[in-house]
Write a protein that holds these residues in place. Structure first.
Motif, PDB file in Angstrom:
ATOM      1  N   PHE A  29      12.547   9.044   8.860  1.00 42.81           N
ATOM      2  CA  PHE A  29      12.795   9.512   7.497  1.00 42.81           C
ATOM      3  C   PHE A  29      11.606  10.286   6.933  1.00 42.81           C
ATOM      4  O   PHE A  29      11.697  10.917   5.897  1.00 42.81           O
ATOM      5  CB  PHE A  29      13.127   8.313   6.598  1.00 42.81           C
ATOM      6  N   GLY A  30      10.455  10.221   7.616  1.00 38.77           N
ATOM      7  CA  GLY A  30       9.287  10.972   7.190  1.00 38.77           C
ATOM      8  C   GLY A  30       8.358  10.232   6.245  1.00 38.77           C
ATOM      9  O   GLY A  30       7.477  10.838   5.641  1.00 38.77           O
ATOM     10  N   LEU A  31       8.532   8.915   6.118  1.00 40.90           N
ATOM     11  CA  LEU A  31       7.688   8.142   5.209  1.00 40.90           C
ATOM     12  C   LEU A  31       6.362   7.757   5.837  1.00 40.90           C
ATOM     13  O   LEU A  31       5.380   7.545   5.121  1.00 40.90           O
ATOM     14  CB  LEU A  31       8.430   6.885   4.742  1.00 40.90           C
ATOM     15  N   ILE A  51       2.432   1.322   4.185  1.00 39.50           N
ATOM     16  CA  ILE A  51       3.477   0.600   4.924  1.00 39.50           C
ATOM     17  C   ILE A  51       3.724  -0.766   4.293  1.00 39.50           C
ATOM     18  O   ILE A  51       4.880  -1.189   4.157  1.00 39.50           O
ATOM     19  CB  ILE A  51       3.104   0.488   6.414  1.00 39.50           C
ATOM     20  N   GLU A  52       2.672  -1.443   3.880  1.00 38.33           N
ATOM     21  CA  GLU A  52       2.847  -2.735   3.203  1.00 38.33           C
ATOM     22  C   GLU A  52       3.623  -2.565   1.900  1.00 38.33           C
ATOM     23  O   GLU A  52       4.484  -3.386   1.563  1.00 38.33           O
ATOM     24  CB  GLU A  52       1.494  -3.384   2.935  1.00 38.33           C
ATOM     25  N   LYS A  53       3.336  -1.508   1.163  1.00 37.26           N
ATOM     26  CA  LYS A  53       4.057  -1.227  -0.081  1.00 37.26           C
ATOM     27  C   LYS A  53       5.537  -0.965   0.214  1.00 37.26           C
ATOM     28  O   LYS A  53       6.421  -1.461  -0.492  1.00 37.26           O
ATOM     29  CB  LYS A  53       3.441  -0.014  -0.777  1.00 37.26           C
ATOM     30  N   ILE A  54       5.796  -0.190   1.255  1.00 35.82           N
ATOM     31  CA  ILE A  54       7.178   0.115   1.636  1.00 35.82           C
ATOM     32  C   ILE A  54       7.921  -1.167   1.998  1.00 35.82           C
ATOM     33  O   ILE A  54       9.072  -1.369   1.578  1.00 35.82           O
ATOM     34  CB  ILE A  54       7.204   1.115   2.811  1.00 35.82           C
ATOM     35  N   ILE A  55       7.274  -2.041   2.755  1.00 34.73           N
ATOM     36  CA  ILE A  55       7.914  -3.301   3.153  1.00 34.73           C
ATOM     37  C   ILE A  55       8.238  -4.142   1.923  1.00 34.73           C
ATOM     38  O   ILE A  55       9.336  -4.709   1.813  1.00 34.73           O
ATOM     39  CB  ILE A  55       7.011  -4.073   4.137  1.00 34.73           C
ATOM     40  N   ARG A  56       7.306  -4.223   0.970  1.00 38.63           N
ATOM     41  CA  ARG A  56       7.561  -4.987  -0.258  1.00 38.63           C
ATOM     42  C   ARG A  56       8.718  -4.395  -1.064  1.00 38.63           C
ATOM     43  O   ARG A  56       9.584  -5.120  -1.561  1.00 38.63           O
ATOM     44  CB  ARG A  56       6.309  -5.063  -1.124  1.00 38.63           C
ATOM     45  N   LEU A  57       8.723  -3.074  -1.199  1.00 36.14           N
ATOM     46  CA  LEU A  57       9.802  -2.432  -1.942  1.00 36.14           C
ATOM     47  C   LEU A  57      11.153  -2.685  -1.282  1.00 36.14           C
ATOM     48  O   LEU A  57      12.151  -2.943  -1.955  1.00 36.14           O
ATOM     49  CB  LEU A  57       9.551  -0.923  -2.057  1.00 36.14           C
ATOM     50  N   HIS A  58      11.162  -2.616   0.035  1.00 31.02           N
ATOM     51  CA  HIS A  58      12.416  -2.792   0.775  1.00 31.02           C
ATOM     52  C   HIS A  58      12.874  -4.253   0.763  1.00 31.02           C
ATOM     53  O   HIS A  58      14.031  -4.534   0.450  1.00 31.02           O
ATOM     54  CB  HIS A  58      12.247  -2.301   2.215  1.00 31.02           C
ATOM     55  N   ASN A  59      11.973  -5.162   1.077  1.00 33.63           N
ATOM     56  CA  ASN A  59      12.364  -6.569   1.205  1.00 33.63           C
ATOM     57  C   ASN A  59      12.505  -7.273  -0.139  1.00 33.63           C
ATOM     58  O   ASN A  59      13.478  -7.987  -0.358  1.00 33.63           O
ATOM     59  CB  ASN A  59      11.351  -7.328   2.073  1.00 33.63           C
ATOM     60  N   LEU A  72       7.391   6.691  -3.888  1.00 31.00           N
ATOM     61  CA  LEU A  72       6.107   7.137  -3.341  1.00 31.00           C
ATOM     62  C   LEU A  72       5.734   8.523  -3.855  1.00 31.00           C
ATOM     63  O   LEU A  72       4.567   8.783  -4.182  1.00 31.00           O
ATOM     64  CB  LEU A  72       6.133   7.116  -1.816  1.00 31.00           C
ATOM     65  N   ASN A  73       6.720   9.415  -3.952  1.00 25.97           N
ATOM     66  CA  ASN A  73       6.453  10.759  -4.473  1.00 25.97           C
ATOM     67  C   ASN A  73       6.051  10.718  -5.943  1.00 25.97           C
ATOM     68  O   ASN A  73       5.138  11.443  -6.367  1.00 25.97           O
ATOM     69  CB  ASN A  73       7.664  11.666  -4.273  1.00 25.97           C
ATOM     70  N   LEU A  74       6.717   9.874  -6.728  1.00 29.73           N
ATOM     71  CA  LEU A  74       6.367   9.746  -8.141  1.00 29.73           C
ATOM     72  C   LEU A  74       4.968   9.156  -8.319  1.00 29.73           C
ATOM     73  O   LEU A  74       4.211   9.590  -9.195  1.00 29.73           O
ATOM     74  CB  LEU A  74       7.401   8.891  -8.878  1.00 29.73           C
ATOM     75  N   GLN A  75       4.611   8.185  -7.479  1.00 31.23           N
ATOM     76  CA  GLN A  75       3.265   7.611  -7.562  1.00 31.23           C
ATOM     77  C   GLN A  75       2.214   8.642  -7.191  1.00 31.23           C
ATOM     78  O   GLN A  75       1.150   8.694  -7.820  1.00 31.23           O
ATOM     79  CB  GLN A  75       3.151   6.384  -6.659  1.00 31.23           C
ATOM     80  N   GLU A  76       2.489   9.458  -6.200  1.00 34.25           N
ATOM     81  CA  GLU A  76       1.549  10.522  -5.819  1.00 34.25           C
ATOM     82  C   GLU A  76       1.406  11.528  -6.958  1.00 34.25           C
ATOM     83  O   GLU A  76       0.299  11.956  -7.285  1.00 34.25           O
ATOM     84  CB  GLU A  76       2.022  11.222  -4.545  1.00 34.25           C
ATOM     85  N   LYS A  77       2.512  11.895  -7.576  1.00 38.88           N
ATOM     86  CA  LYS A  77       2.471  12.824  -8.703  1.00 38.88           C
ATOM     87  C   LYS A  77       1.688  12.224  -9.869  1.00 38.88           C
ATOM     88  O   LYS A  77       0.890  12.918 -10.511  1.00 38.88           O
ATOM     89  CB  LYS A  77       3.899  13.172  -9.134  1.00 38.88           C
TER      90      LYS A  77
END
Length: 96
Positions: A29-31, A51-59, A72-77
């Motif tokens: 997916f390009g993450l 990756i840890e943030k992604i896992i928390r968001l997903h789980n 992730l894009n909004l946080q970067e912005k």
């Protein structure tokens, strides 16, 4: 890249109790980005927090990959805008 800077995907997945396919899906997916060396898949340790943030968001919040990408894009912005505000405040301080 030195292997000291890399984390083995399979070992990471065992530690975090997630499927290796989840990491592959994130890469597709390009993450995240993984590196293949000697038939072993790795990711750079600099991606660990993401990756840890992604896992928390997903789980924990049951957010799908598309939603995670948006977050992730909004946080970067947000970080870019905060840096710009800091820069502009510094510039403004020169004229006060």
């Amino acid at each position: 890249m030195e292997t000291q800077e890399l984390i083995i995907v399979e070992v990471f997945c065992q530690e975090y109790e997630i499927e290796v396919n989840f990491i592959r899906d994130l890469e597709a997916f390009g993450l995240i980005e993984t590196i293949v060396q000697k038939e072993q898949r790795y990711f750079d340790k600099n991606q660990l927090a993401t990756i840890e943030k992604i896992i928390r968001l997903h789980n924990d919040l049951n957010i799908n990959k598309e939603g995670i990408d948006i977050i992730l894009n909004l946080q970067e912005k947000e970080n870019q805008l905060l840096e710009e505000i800091k820069y502009l405040r510094n510039r403004l301080g020169l004229y006060e």
